[in-house]
Write a protein that holds these residues in place. Structure first.
Motif, short mmCIF file in Angstrom:
data_model
loop_
_atom_site.label_atom_id
_atom_site.label_comp_id
_atom_site.label_asym_id
_atom_site.label_seq_id
_atom_site.Cartn_x
_atom_site.Cartn_y
_atom_site.Cartn_z
N ASN A 76 -48.74 17.56 8.00
CA ASN A 76 -47.60 18.11 7.24
C ASN A 76 -47.56 17.55 5.83
O ASN A 76 -47.24 18.28 4.88
CB ASN A 76 -46.29 17.81 7.97
CG ASN A 76 -46.13 18.61 9.25
OD1 ASN A 76 -46.78 19.65 9.42
ND2 ASN A 76 -45.29 18.16 10.15
N GLY A 77 -47.88 16.27 5.69
CA GLY A 77 -47.91 15.66 4.36
C GLY A 77 -49.00 16.27 3.48
O GLY A 77 -48.79 16.52 2.29
N ILE A 78 -50.17 16.54 4.07
CA ILE A 78 -51.27 17.16 3.33
C ILE A 78 -50.88 18.58 2.89
O ILE A 78 -51.11 18.98 1.74
CB ILE A 78 -52.55 17.19 4.19
CG1 ILE A 78 -53.01 15.77 4.51
CG2 ILE A 78 -53.66 17.95 3.47
CD1 ILE A 78 -54.13 15.71 5.52
N LEU A 79 -50.28 19.34 3.80
CA LEU A 79 -49.87 20.71 3.48
C LEU A 79 -48.80 20.72 2.39
O LEU A 79 -48.82 21.57 1.50
CB LEU A 79 -49.37 21.41 4.73
CG LEU A 79 -50.42 21.73 5.80
CD1 LEU A 79 -49.77 22.29 7.05
CD2 LEU A 79 -51.46 22.72 5.25
N LEU A 80 -47.86 19.79 2.48
CA LEU A 80 -46.81 19.70 1.46
C LEU A 80 -47.42 19.39 0.09
O LEU A 80 -47.04 19.99 -0.92
CB LEU A 80 -45.79 18.63 1.85
CG LEU A 80 -44.65 18.38 0.85
CD1 LEU A 80 -43.81 19.64 0.66
CD2 LEU A 80 -43.78 17.22 1.31
N TYR A 81 -48.37 18.46 0.06
CA TYR A 81 -49.05 18.11 -1.19
C TYR A 81 -49.78 19.31 -1.76
O TYR A 81 -49.70 19.60 -2.96
CB TYR A 81 -50.02 16.96 -0.91
CG TYR A 81 -50.84 16.53 -2.10
CD1 TYR A 81 -50.34 15.60 -3.01
CD2 TYR A 81 -52.10 17.05 -2.34
CE1 TYR A 81 -51.08 15.20 -4.11
CE2 TYR A 81 -52.85 16.67 -3.44
CZ TYR A 81 -52.34 15.74 -4.31
OH TYR A 81 -53.07 15.37 -5.40
#
Length: 221
Positions: A27-32
């Protein structure tokens, strides 16, 4: 070889189960990824030439790859390393990491491409060549950064060390993919890009072969 394939399949399955259990990482990668592309859209408002479009796309993809793949060995505890040492070969471990990161990178790359087309326009003239380059570039990034992450993990998961080690290795790959994709954005044919595609394939094969040969020595440490 059948035993190696079985070990790789089991380890890749383990990677997927861990990722589903720790959803905050993906989720953090997608948000970035989404936020970076959206900020790029706000900054340029689709007024952008093909060279800038190409450069921004690969820069964003590079940083997404570094953020995603740098965590490959971080989540593995020393006790789990010892357990892996008893049940799987080092070749199976490095291949499973490369394969999982490759699948992750392909998903992120094509998601980035889709968002870029929606927000920044679609200037592609030769989509087949561009998509082939995207696939080969994702393979190269995943294999190179996985190997560098493995080296950094033996030095206490030092992220700065990973950035320093990966830059000179990724640079030839990045230069080649930018050159090919820039051609795909401006020229309908392949021209002399066949040689550059072969260079990409050679880099990918060389890194994977080096991983197969050198990771066992790293793993013994």
């Amino acid at each position: 070889m059948p035993a190696l394939a079985t070990e790789i399949r089991a380890l890749v399955g383990k990677e997927f189960r861990l990722e589903l259990k720790q959803k905050y990482v993906i989720n953090g990668i997608l948000l970035y990824l989404v936020s970076t592309i959206f900020v790029t859209y706000l900054a340029f408002n689709r007024v952008i030439d093909t060279s800038t479009w190409n450069s921004l796309f690969w820069i964003i993809l590079l940083f997404v790859a570094v953020n995603g793949i740098s965590k490959s060995f971080v989540q593995e505890s020393p006790a789990r390393y010892i357990y892996y040492y008893t049940i799987a070969s080092p070749q199976a471990i490095i291949f499973s990491k490369i394969l999982y990161n490759l699948l992750l990178m392909v998903v992120l790359a094509f998601l980035s491409f889709g968002l870029f087309m929606v927000l920044m326009g679609n200037p592609l003239v030769n989509p087949v060549l561009f998509l082939l380059t995207l696939l080969l570039g994702s393979t190269g990034l995943s294999s190179i950064l996985t190997m560098v992450a493995a080296i950094a993990s033996r030095a206490g998961n030092n992220f700065s060390l990973m950035a320093i080690l990966s830059f000179p290795i990724v640079l030839p790959l990045l230069t080649t993919v930018i050159k090919i994709s820039n051609h795909a954005l401006n020229q309908p044919g392949w021209g002399n890009m066949g040689g550059h595609v072969i260079i990409l394939v050679t880099i990918n094969c060389a890194v994977i072969l080096l991983g197969y040969l050198l990771f066992p020595y790293l793993w013994k440490e």
